[in-house]
Design a protein around this motif. Structure first.
Motif, mmCIF file in Angstrom:
data_model
loop_
_atom_site.group_PDB
_atom_site.id
_atom_site.type_symbol
_atom_site.label_atom_id
_atom_site.label_comp_id
_atom_site.label_asym_id
_atom_site.label_seq_id
_atom_site.Cartn_x
_atom_site.Cartn_y
_atom_site.Cartn_z
ATOM 1 N N THR A 1 44.051 51.016 31.083
ATOM 2 C CA THR A 1 45.242 50.575 31.830
ATOM 3 C C THR A 1 44.937 49.293 32.610
ATOM 4 N N GLN B 1 45.662 46.133 32.062
ATOM 5 C CA GLN B 1 46.773 45.204 32.237
ATOM 6 C C GLN B 1 47.674 45.627 33.388
ATOM 7 N N GLN B 2 47.983 46.918 33.452
ATOM 8 C CA GLN B 2 48.850 47.420 34.529
ATOM 9 C C GLN B 2 48.173 47.251 35.885
ATOM 10 N N TYR B 3 46.865 47.509 35.928
ATOM 11 C CA TYR B 3 46.130 47.349 37.187
ATOM 12 C C TYR B 3 46.140 45.888 37.637
ATOM 13 N N GLN C 1 48.277 43.604 36.852
ATOM 14 C CA GLN C 1 49.636 43.223 37.243
ATOM 15 C C GLN C 1 49.922 43.642 38.682
ATOM 16 N N HIS C 2 49.561 44.877 39.013
ATOM 17 C CA HIS C 2 49.773 45.370 40.375
ATOM 18 C C HIS C 2 48.944 44.567 41.372
#
Length: 205
Positions: free
Chosen positions: A176, A178-180, A182-183
């Motif tokens: 994950t 990419q999601q991390y 992004q956040h």
């Protein structure tokens, strides 16, 4: 098939494999500094990729002309890892077969890069720049080891070394990252909406 190829660049597979490689380099390599060179190369790839993504998603730093939103992490990390991994496992082979084995290590990231393009996860500029970054780091590491001596692996040792990567490949769980990022990018930039490729391409209109 494409999803299997692209998984060879996923952090869920590469990070544990990189740690295993660090242990094997310490164990099987005559150059005791090599493990630190390897850690530096792999961490440099991850850091540069992450910074490029944070720069874009947080601050919109990219290129609309080249459709560039940051280095392809799958391309960069696989190009850093697989040439070194295949070199490491080729210790018992003749020079000719070692060259062939390392060449396979360079081929895998190219296939990963193609899979990212076909699956439409990245632009051409992102894949090519990622491959250049990764191949530069892995090649510099391999050049630094040209005078070192590798001990060979028995069949059982190779099986043990590849056990975790094979389990991860069969499981196919994606990281994950990419999601991390992004956040994290949104937090650093103090925004509530990360920059997207669509936002970037609007600048070209």
């Amino acid at each position: 098939m494409l999803h299997i190829l692209t998984y060879f660049g996923d952090s869920m597979l590469l990070i544990p494999t990189a740690v295993i490689m660090a242990v094997l380099i310490t164990w099987k390599n005559s150059d005791h500094r090599a493990v630190w060179y390897w850690a530096l190369a792999f961490c440099a790839a991850g850091t540069i990729v992450s910074l490029s993504k944070i720069a874009f998603m947080g601050f919109g730093i990219g290129s609309a002309r080249f459709n560039f939103t940051g280095f392809s992490g799958h391309s960069a990390m696989s190009a850093t890892l697989w040439p070194v991994m295949f070199w490491l496992l080729s210790g018992r082979l003749s020079p000719g077969w070692r060259a062939v084995t390392v060449a396979v290590g360079y081929l895998i990231p190219l296939m990963v890069g193609v899979s990212r393009l076909v699956l439409n996860y990245h632009s051409t500029s992102e894949v090519i720049s990622g491959l250049i970054l990764g191949f530069t780091l892995s090649s510099v590491f391999l050049v630094s080891q040209r005078r070192s001596t590798l001990q060979g692996f028995s069949t059982g040792q190779v099986g043990i070394a590849l056990l975790l990567p094979l389990v991860l490949l069969s499981h196919g769980r994606n990281a994950t990252t990419q999601q991390y990022l992004q956040h994290l990018s949104m937090q650093i930039a103090g925004i509530d909406h990360a920059w997207t490729r669509a936002d970037l391409l609007k600048l070209r209109q």
